[in-house]
Design a protein around this motif. Structure first.
Motif, PDB file in Angstrom:
ATOM      1  N   THR A   9     -82.349  34.496  91.530  1.00 54.59           N
ATOM      2  CA  THR A   9     -82.835  34.131  92.852  1.00 54.59           C
ATOM      3  C   THR A   9     -81.642  33.819  93.741  1.00 54.59           C
ATOM      4  OG1 THR A   9     -84.035  32.433  94.090  1.00 54.59           O
ATOM      5  CG2 THR A   9     -83.075  31.737  92.013  1.00 54.59           C
ATOM      6  N   ALA A  10     -81.813  33.984  95.048  1.00 56.49           N
ATOM      7  CA  ALA A  10     -80.764  33.568  95.987  1.00 56.49           C
ATOM      8  C   ALA A  10     -81.059  32.187  96.575  1.00 56.49           C
ATOM      9  CB  ALA A  10     -80.612  34.610  97.095  1.00 56.49           C
ATOM     10  N   GLU A  11     -82.137  31.554  96.092  1.00 52.41           N
ATOM     11  CA  GLU A  11     -82.443  30.172  96.486  1.00 52.41           C
ATOM     12  C   GLU A  11     -81.710  29.252  95.518  1.00 52.41           C
ATOM     13  OE1 GLU A  11     -84.727  29.166  98.939  1.00 52.41           O
ATOM     14  OE2 GLU A  11     -84.772  31.262  99.572  1.00 52.41           O
ATOM     15  N   VAL A  12     -80.751  28.492  96.009  1.00 46.94           N
ATOM     16  CA  VAL A  12     -79.915  27.689  95.103  1.00 46.94           C
ATOM     17  C   VAL A  12     -80.727  26.558  94.488  1.00 46.94           C
ATOM     18  CG1 VAL A  12     -77.842  26.270  94.896  1.00 46.94           C
ATOM     19  CG2 VAL A  12     -77.848  28.267  96.430  1.00 46.94           C
ATOM     20  N   PRO A  13     -80.830  26.552  93.142  1.00 48.75           N
ATOM     21  CA  PRO A  13     -81.592  25.489  92.476  1.00 48.75           C
ATOM     22  C   PRO A  13     -80.757  24.214  92.324  1.00 48.75           C
ATOM     23  CG  PRO A  13     -80.911  27.160  90.874  1.00 48.75           C
ATOM     24  CD  PRO A  13     -80.283  27.521  92.192  1.00 48.75           C
ATOM     25  N   GLU A  14     -81.356  23.219  91.722  1.00 53.61           N
ATOM     26  CA  GLU A  14     -80.636  22.018  91.309  1.00 53.61           C
ATOM     27  C   GLU A  14     -79.977  22.340  89.970  1.00 53.61           C
ATOM     28  OE1 GLU A  14     -82.392  17.835  89.750  1.00 53.61           O
ATOM     29  OE2 GLU A  14     -83.261  18.593  91.610  1.00 53.61           O
ATOM     30  N   TRP A  15     -78.920  21.615  89.605  1.00 47.82           N
ATOM     31  CA  TRP A  15     -78.306  21.827  88.281  1.00 47.82           C
ATOM     32  C   TRP A  15     -78.403  20.539  87.491  1.00 47.82           C
ATOM     33  CZ3 TRP A  15     -74.027  20.034  85.422  1.00 47.82           C
ATOM     34  CH2 TRP A  15     -73.680  20.819  84.305  1.00 47.82           C
ATOM     35  N   SER A  16     -78.944  20.641  86.297  1.00 46.31           N
ATOM     36  CA  SER A  16     -79.166  19.458  85.467  1.00 46.31           C
ATOM     37  C   SER A  16     -78.404  19.591  84.149  1.00 46.31           C
ATOM     38  CB  SER A  16     -80.668  19.323  85.198  1.00 46.31           C
ATOM     39  OG  SER A  16     -80.900  18.282  84.293  1.00 46.31           O
ATOM     40  N   PRO A  17     -77.457  18.685  83.878  1.00 40.96           N
ATOM     41  CA  PRO A  17     -76.615  18.820  82.676  1.00 40.96           C
ATOM     42  C   PRO A  17     -77.346  18.476  81.387  1.00 40.96           C
ATOM     43  CG  PRO A  17     -76.039  16.816  83.873  1.00 40.96           C
ATOM     44  CD  PRO A  17     -77.067  17.529  84.710  1.00 40.96           C
ATOM     45  N   TYR A  18     -76.899  19.114  80.284  1.00 39.43           N
ATOM     46  CA  TYR A  18     -77.399  18.785  78.940  1.00 39.43           C
ATOM     47  C   TYR A  18     -76.618  17.623  78.334  1.00 39.43           C
ATOM     48  CZ  TYR A  18     -79.327  23.609  78.988  1.00 39.43           C
ATOM     49  OH  TYR A  18     -79.983  24.772  79.283  1.00 39.43           O
ATOM     50  N   VAL A  19     -75.450  17.313  78.901  1.00 40.00           N
ATOM     51  CA  VAL A  19     -74.657  16.168  78.431  1.00 40.00           C
ATOM     52  C   VAL A  19     -74.684  15.094  79.515  1.00 40.00           C
ATOM     53  CG1 VAL A  19     -73.158  17.588  76.974  1.00 40.00           C
ATOM     54  CG2 VAL A  19     -72.468  17.058  79.300  1.00 40.00           C
ATOM     55  N   THR A  20     -74.432  13.859  79.119  1.00 38.06           N
ATOM     56  CA  THR A  20     -74.461  12.753  80.073  1.00 38.06           C
ATOM     57  C   THR A  20     -73.232  12.826  80.970  1.00 38.06           C
ATOM     58  OG1 THR A  20     -75.377  11.482  78.239  1.00 38.06           O
ATOM     59  CG2 THR A  20     -74.794  10.269  80.251  1.00 38.06           C
ATOM     60  N   PRO A  21     -73.401  12.935  82.287  1.00 37.98           N
ATOM     61  CA  PRO A  21     -72.231  12.989  83.164  1.00 37.98           C
ATOM     62  C   PRO A  21     -71.450  11.670  83.120  1.00 37.98           C
ATOM     63  CG  PRO A  21     -74.243  13.606  84.329  1.00 37.98           C
ATOM     64  CD  PRO A  21     -74.659  13.016  83.027  1.00 37.98           C
ATOM     65  N   VAL A  22     -70.205  11.734  83.545  1.00 33.94           N
ATOM     66  CA  VAL A  22     -69.407  10.519  83.695  1.00 33.94           C
ATOM     67  C   VAL A  22     -70.098   9.631  84.738  1.00 33.94           C
ATOM     68  CG1 VAL A  22     -67.211   9.662  84.637  1.00 33.94           C
ATOM     69  CG2 VAL A  22     -67.229  11.565  82.998  1.00 33.94           C
ATOM     70  N   ASP A  23     -70.106   8.332  84.479  1.00 33.42           N
ATOM     71  CA  ASP A  23     -70.702   7.390  85.422  1.00 33.42           C
ATOM     72  C   ASP A  23     -69.721   7.143  86.568  1.00 33.42           C
ATOM     73  OD1 ASP A  23     -72.490   5.380  86.424  1.00 33.42           O
ATOM     74  OD2 ASP A  23     -71.067   3.900  85.644  1.00 33.42           O
ATOM     75  N   PHE A  24     -70.178   7.398  87.762  1.00 34.89           N
ATOM     76  CA  PHE A  24     -69.339   7.289  88.954  1.00 34.89           C
ATOM     77  C   PHE A  24     -68.652   5.923  89.038  1.00 34.89           C
ATOM     78  CE2 PHE A  24     -68.555   6.419  93.409  1.00 34.89           C
ATOM     79  CZ  PHE A  24     -68.033   7.615  93.880  1.00 34.89           C
ATOM     80  N   GLU A  25     -69.410   4.869  88.767  1.00 31.98           N
ATOM     81  CA  GLU A  25     -68.895   3.507  88.940  1.00 31.98           C
ATOM     82  C   GLU A  25     -67.832   3.136  87.918  1.00 31.98           C
ATOM     83  OE1 GLU A  25     -69.571   1.791  91.542  1.00 31.98           O
ATOM     84  OE2 GLU A  25     -71.066   3.243  92.242  1.00 31.98           O
ATOM     85  N   THR A  26     -67.938   3.705  86.700  1.00 32.95           N
ATOM     86  CA  THR A  26     -67.006   3.297  85.636  1.00 32.95           C
ATOM     87  C   THR A  26     -65.961   4.375  85.345  1.00 32.95           C
ATOM     88  OG1 THR A  26     -68.511   4.132  83.940  1.00 32.95           O
ATOM     89  CG2 THR A  26     -68.736   1.809  84.550  1.00 32.95           C
TER      90      THR A  26
END
Lengths: 190, 163
Positions: A9-26
């Motif tokens: 599709t040319a409609e950009v979807p959301e991207w959802s990771p299979y691994v836990t992303p780094v926490d922005f705050e820490t």
């Protein structure tokens, strides 16, 4: 509830990771530097937060990617997007294909080209210049690598300079990299 | 300074393609820096420098680039961990679930990334691979596949200019 997207599709979807992303705050100072977090840039995608698990790679990959895809001279932007799309179709990265076909469409308004690629993927029939670029980039993206000097000669035949040819190699190859992250570390949702 | 990609592609500096490479010197410099970031990072995590070299050689064997295999075998020989050497060959294993699972994942990332699913990441986690190491492994495999394609592409372009 959003669902995984399995079709191009040319409609950009959301991207959802299979691994836990780094926490922005820490995040560590090195991770924050690699993510290019500044007081004026606090918006960081789930993708970048995921890649921040390896800040040394991320710190180099981002400028390299931007230079290859968005450099000013050489191959036209739309044709770099076509190279990126060819790699992403071969590797079936739905997310990358959506981002880069939508960029191609913004630059060219050529929905017929994108429709042909979505319908027939690697067998898409395109006008000669697009065909030469698309086929070379796709054949460079397979394993084993199917491309040959004869495929490269077609780039010269349709009028690409050496610098433009090099830019096509780079734009296809950098998606051999990007697809292997985006398509394997998470999934597109819509 | 000649980068690894330039050395292995062997493009004549006085050719038109050689001139194009000079225009893209920064891309080549960053590609070399990326090589160092995935092969010999300051913080290797659960992927030792030797394991990284072994997996890189394994992936280059899959794609059939003998010069690049030799390059990574050189890193492996100096990596100080002969135990991982069997992983440098497709099909090779060392009887360690965590590292054998990483080798199988590197195979998939090289040969058939389009077939990747959530299950592949779950299998790595089940084998004891940490989430940061999953990302490190993915970057390594992704970079090596990039590098293999830049060198292959340049080789074809060089051949056409030489015709």
């Amino acid at each position: 509830m959003k669902k995984p997207v399995h079709e191009f599709t040319a409609e950009v979807p959301e991207w959802s990771p299979y691994v836990t992303p780094v926490d922005f705050e820490t995040a560590t100072p090195e991770q924050r530097a690699a993510m290019k977090i500044t007081p004026s840039n606090k918006g960081v995608s789930a993708y970048v937060l995921t890649l921040a698990h390896d800040p040394e790679s991320l710190d180099v990959r981002s400028p390299l990617f931007n230079l290859i895809m968005y450099g000013k001279d050489g191959l036209a932007s739309a044709e770099r997007e076509l190279g990126a799309t060819a790699a992403s179709v071969v590797n079936r990265c739905i997310y990358c294909t959506a981002v880069h076909t939508s960029r191609f469409l913004n630059l060219t308004k050529r929905t017929d080209v994108v429709d042909a690629i979505f319908a027939d993927e690697r067998n898409a029939r395109l006008e000669p210049r697009h065909q030469a670029l698309f086929d070379f980039a796709a054949k460079l993206s397979t394993t084993p690598i199917e491309a040959s000097a004869d495929d490269a000669a077609k780039l010269k035949d349709v009028g690409l300079s050496e610098l433009e040819q090099l830019d096509l190699v780079l734009s296809a190859a950098i998606f051999g990299w990007a697809n292997r992250l985006m398509h394997t570390l998470g999934e597109p949702l819509a | 300074m000649t980068t690894l990609i330039e050395k292995l592609a062997g493009v004549p500096p006085d050719s038109k393609l050689g001139a194009a490479l000079k225009v893209r010197a920064e891309v080549l410099r960053l590609s070399e820096a990326a090589h160092d970031a995935v092969l010999v990072p300051r913080e290797p995590g659960g992927l030792s420098h030797a394991l990284r070299a072994a997996l890189a050689a394994r992936m280059c064997r899959h794609v059939g680039n003998a010069a690049l295999v030799a390059h990574y075998e050189g890193y492996l020989a100096h990596g100080g961990d002969a135990e991982v050497a069997p992983l440098a060959h497709p099909g090779g294993s060392i009887g360690d679930p965590r590292r054998d699972a990483m080798a199988r994942h590197a195979d998939m990332l090289t040969l058939a990334p389009r077939q990747a699913t959530r299950g592949d990441i779950e299998a790595l986690k089940a084998a004891g691979v940490s989430e940061p190491d999953i990302v490190r492994l993915s970057e390594l495999a992704a970079f090596v596949n990039y590098q293999l394609r830049v060198i292959a592409g340049l080789t074809f372009l060089k051949e056409v200019e030489g015709r």
